[in-house]
Design a protein around this motif. Sequence first.
Motif, PDB file in Angstrom:
ATOM      1  N   THR A 138      23.244  38.747  37.635  1.00 45.96           N
ATOM      2  CA  THR A 138      22.915  40.280  37.675  1.00 45.96           C
ATOM      3  C   THR A 138      23.335  40.903  36.515  1.00 45.96           C
ATOM      4  N   ILE A 139      23.103  42.011  36.135  1.00 51.36           N
ATOM      5  CA  ILE A 139      23.392  43.011  34.958  1.00 51.36           C
ATOM      6  C   ILE A 139      25.058  42.998  34.983  1.00 51.36           C
TER       7      ILE A 139
ATOM      8  N   THR B 163      26.603  39.498  34.062  1.00 48.62           N
ATOM      9  CA  THR B 163      26.274  39.263  32.527  1.00 48.62           C
ATOM     10  C   THR B 163      27.142  40.078  31.587  1.00 48.62           C
ATOM     11  N   ALA B 164      27.439  41.136  31.879  1.00 46.34           N
ATOM     12  CA  ALA B 164      28.107  42.178  31.198  1.00 46.34           C
ATOM     13  C   ALA B 164      29.747  41.586  31.138  1.00 46.34           C
ATOM     14  N   LYS B 165      30.089  41.148  32.451  1.00 47.01           N
ATOM     15  CA  LYS B 165      31.469  40.464  32.524  1.00 47.01           C
ATOM     16  C   LYS B 165      31.621  39.332  31.677  1.00 47.01           C
TER      17      LYS B 165
END
Length: 465
Positions: A99-100, A103-105
Amino acid sequence: MSKNKIFILLPDGIGLRNFAYSGFYNHASEQGLDVVFWNNTPFPIADLGFSEIPMKNAKINPWTDIYKNVKIQTEIKLNIKRTKDNVYNSYRFPFSYSTIKKTAKSLLVQSLSLFYFSDNGLLKIRKKMNKAERKTAYYQDCIETLKKEKPEFVFCTNQRPVLAIAPILAAQDLGIPTATFIFSWDNLPKATMVIETDYYFVWSDFMKKELLFYYPNIKETQVFVTGTPQFESHFDKSKILSKEVFFEQYDLDKNKKYICYSGDDVTTCPDDPKYLEDVAIAVRELNKKGDSLGIIFRRCPVDFSGRFDKVIDNYKDVIKAINPLWEKIKEEWNTILPTQEDIHLQMNTIEHTELVVNLGSSMIFDYASFKKPCVYLNYDVANKIDKNWSVSKIYNFVHFRSMPNKKTVIWLNNAKEIEDKIKLGLQESFETVENAKNWFEIINQHPPEDSSKRICKTIQTILAN
């Protein structure tokens, strides 16, 4: 004379078996300790007749989990740099990009772990993690509880959970001495130390050396060798059922000898169902040749999947599944809780089976306690579910380097030799059992049945000083 009040911190269900279901509470009381369980599990400790204080608002700072993962990545990279050994890469969990948000994490953790890649950077990350937790309402609730209850010692049953950080920090900020227990034999090389306490309780001299190696900031005087209560129950024979009762209770064939197949979780062994099938095929062939054998399948307690169902159904003439008596509270693995009944079930399963087959688990020490051999799976199946997985990855883990020699277990190096190796385990296993007992003595302080007593005595010594 009033007793010393100590808090046994249960940040999750991991510590229930060692400290709620063992003889620890009674030993503590006998040694002048007033034990109160600071309980963050769904299990009501009061039902056992023990004192407890349920934790409130146990919620971490959103940054804490990120810092924890940065800390793990940094420690693993530093261990590789220190040892020149890439085995530590195998302890990394893969980053998620599903998930976005994930991915960011993942990208943030990777970036921060590059930025903080040094001993000094690791120190900064630990400070950031602690600073974040001190900002939480959870930390303030812990402060209030400790001020009200005034324990003289806080003992955490597990060094891994982020939910343990706030209560440990609160105790330290109030000047209350703290300790943690390293709960498993393979934990230290994995960079799983999340909390920092005043004292550390370990299984053995071997584990003490590991702790001081991986965490050079810890002083030798802070570490105490006590053993683990994990194996204590095996030496209480009052819980052993007769063969007649056990066989009738679980619908077993009294004319058969049984071996135990101890399952792993899907991450540790994705091909476990195929290994179980290979063993079942071999047992079937042995029975055709005049033996009378069966398999008791004990699945991994946190595996509630149906991945073994087909094999169990296809080989029901030889396989009898006896599931662990654990309770599934939520989906997360650390909210699947052990029960006291399962300790008795495991003991009786060992008592009434001849040997255990598994992939590199600590069940070897459970069976060694009963003077019975262990068989380790040591081959890859033909059509692996995960092409990147291999048994060689498992046996390359650091904790297997403590094995005194290769004859400590019976090795299954391919499916064709299973028949002969089972016969070997049933007939000529004295040397293997003796070597397994020697390994057990390396891994865990002996006598193992006195671990709770040693832990309580050590706490008393710390308080006296």
